[in-house]
Enzyme design. Sequence first.
Site, short mmCIF file in Angstrom:
data_model
loop_
_atom_site.label_atom_id
_atom_site.label_comp_id
_atom_site.label_asym_id
_atom_site.label_seq_id
_atom_site.Cartn_x
_atom_site.Cartn_y
_atom_site.Cartn_z
N ASP A 280 59.61 29.61 25.37
CA ASP A 280 59.53 30.27 24.07
C ASP A 280 59.96 31.73 24.30
OD1 ASP A 280 59.18 30.90 21.42
OD2 ASP A 280 57.23 29.94 21.24
C1 NOJ Z 1 58.94 32.11 18.81
C2 NOJ Z 1 58.32 30.90 18.18
O1 NOJ Z 1 57.07 30.63 18.76
C3 NOJ Z 1 59.18 29.65 18.28
O2 NOJ Z 1 58.62 28.66 17.46
C4 NOJ Z 1 60.60 29.93 17.90
O3 NOJ Z 1 61.37 28.76 18.00
C5 NOJ Z 1 61.16 31.03 18.79
N1 NOJ Z 1 60.35 32.23 18.61
C6 NOJ Z 1 62.62 31.33 18.49
O4 NOJ Z 1 62.75 31.92 17.25
#
Ligand code: NOJ
Length: 735
Positions: A280
């Site tokens: 993430d």
């Molecule tokens: C953080 C989020 O937790 C996740 O769900 C998302 O896909 C990513 N950022 C990318 O935007």
Amino acid sequence: MKKMFLFILIGSALFAQNKTYTQRADSVLALMTLEEKVGQLVQYSGDWATGAAQGRPSETSDELLKKGKIGSFLNVVSSEKTMKLQKIAVEQSRLKIPLIFGLDVIHGYFSTFPVPIGEASSWNPTLIEKSARMQAIEASSAGIHWTFNPMVDIARDPRWGRIMEGSGEDPYLGSLMAAARVRGYQGKDLSANNTILACVKHYAAYGGAEGGRDYNTVDLSERNLREFYLLPYKAAVEAGAGSLMASFNEIGGVPSSASKFLMTDILRGEWKSDAFVVSDWNSIGELIPHGVAKDRMKAAELGIKATVDMDMETSAYFYHLAELVKEGKVDIKLVDDAVRRVLIAKFKLGLFDDPYKYCNVEREKKTIKSKEIVDATREVAQETLVLLKNEKNILPLSKSLKSIALIGPLVKSKDNPLGGWSALGDSNDVVSVYEGLTQKLGKNVKINYAEGCTILGKNKSGFATAVKAAKASEVVVVFVGEHRGMSGEANSRATLDLPGVQEDLVKELKKTGKPVVVVLMNGRPLTIPWLQENVNAIIEAWYPGISAGIVIADALFGDLNPNGKLTVTFPRYVGQVPIYYNYKNTGRPHDPTNHYTSYYMDLENSPLYPFGYGLSYTTFEYSAPTLSKTNIKKDESLTVTVEVKNTGKFEGKEVVQLYIRDLVGSVTRPVKELKDFAKISLKPGETKKVEFTITPEKFKFYDINLKHVVEPGDFKVFVGTNSVDVKEASFTVVE
Ligand code: NOJ
């Protein structure tokens, strides 16, 4: 000359159609330098021309692309922009490896569908697959290859704002929804130009955050993990999901981005998945504040050793992975395996065959907001509204009303109905509630509108006008809820009440003595016992997307019979959370005659609305379930039959739900577990027979030794309209 040679080599490797993806990936891998390998594992957000964002390299993204140092971008949208970057990667880098472009297409790209928790309320996997398919068609036309969805985290705590992005609290339903979304995004052929790679997230158990506070610690037993939380990820992987995202949280002291247990043992080992894992956003870098890495180099080492293949935004792999290999701290095989998995995904998408297949400006123009997709947003939204209360059948409202008051901060809002993660969704495309109702009612009905108050804030100065509008009308419909930015990432709440003075507004309107109907738009269960007690009808609309006003107007006036059912339990009070239907009985289940049992002194245990709950304008009568056998062997199946009759005046859809309970096991079992359901449509007076087959797989659970087995013994089976209103039967499983 050297360049030419490489090109021919790759060309012959890539176009050898009979080679497996692995062989084709390996033929590329064999040509790569260590730095180029690392490049495939690096992902950045957006392209940049000059200057380094915090922690990023100082070179421009174009320079890095030419050197093969970036394998993927997120948040670059439109076929024109993706084309520009892709051209550099495939025409100016040594190995010409195409980029993969990712984006959070969560409930639509341009054309916004209902938020996922709303979609899940449809209990209709076919419809959800269609929604994902449409989202993929639209996003792929704009250069997007990969969506960071489905979000399949089980969530039992509505304080957690991300409950809006998932399918709710149940592992069985969540698994079906997860698989449906994967099928929808990836289609039958991932190499087609209108299918996109799915990314199952957030692996794992991100929804288990303590206190419902986003990013917070998760501590679950392995049993709880395997029995509940892991199931939807597994279902999505089995449906062929090409990638997963590691979650931010730790479980039992190990952050997911460093978890060999999750990645290596379970995902690669038990589930035998060759899907690649992306971190993430900065979750590898966050191994430092988690306290398991002292610096970014160590974080990179932990990440790659856990088999987190791609580093989103941390620059940990960018700066340190090659060095770790050269110093002998990381085996090159780990890097090769990660690169292979990323390349396989690019091969599966057909990007090596045609890196520009998603970059067609003409197609993009034709596809974005096309009729087919916009119509689908409406079709899906029609199954997401949940009727929570309908006293004396006040709904649907009569079309011969002379006047109606439309009150509340959400009546004219064109932004909030988009919901929490609408990608490029545009509020101009939203049919607001006001627009939907004025279109439906025409000039014959006098609409008295007043905002009353804002969603947040304490200002009650608009109440008087609202009360006046109510007094001048035959019926009052109030549109209240949460601001769309109140759910989703980092939007945790410690209270679950209607924000601001909205409930006070409804109280004032109630005092007018007019019938009051409340329509809610929100991204999480709210605590609304006062509303349940005092208003005449309540519809939970979630955030319905661009067709909000159309479907809500249809439902209020009976052109649509609400048929959604909750996939999350609504508590009466925030102190009850976590609250969910498949809880354990405890050694002292509540007994009102015995103080020393499990209950609250100041509140009943039961929720306001249980899992599976949702009314209809019609009524359904259930027969007692009949079983094909009452004694079965461990490897036998059993059928459960029930007759459902529409006993009301409207045609309607009903979700017939089947739960079981294993009465005695080597470990404790939940009081109820959803094992099947069927959504049926019935005309007034019509009866349908619904048959469910309970296979041994459905009796299985993780026994005292964590083995997934059927244990002989007595079971109950429950069939009904929600998880509480059920009729039951019993059967026994023998050796
Ligand atoms: C953080 C989020 O937790 C996740 O769900 C998302 O896909 C990513 N950022 C990318 O935007």
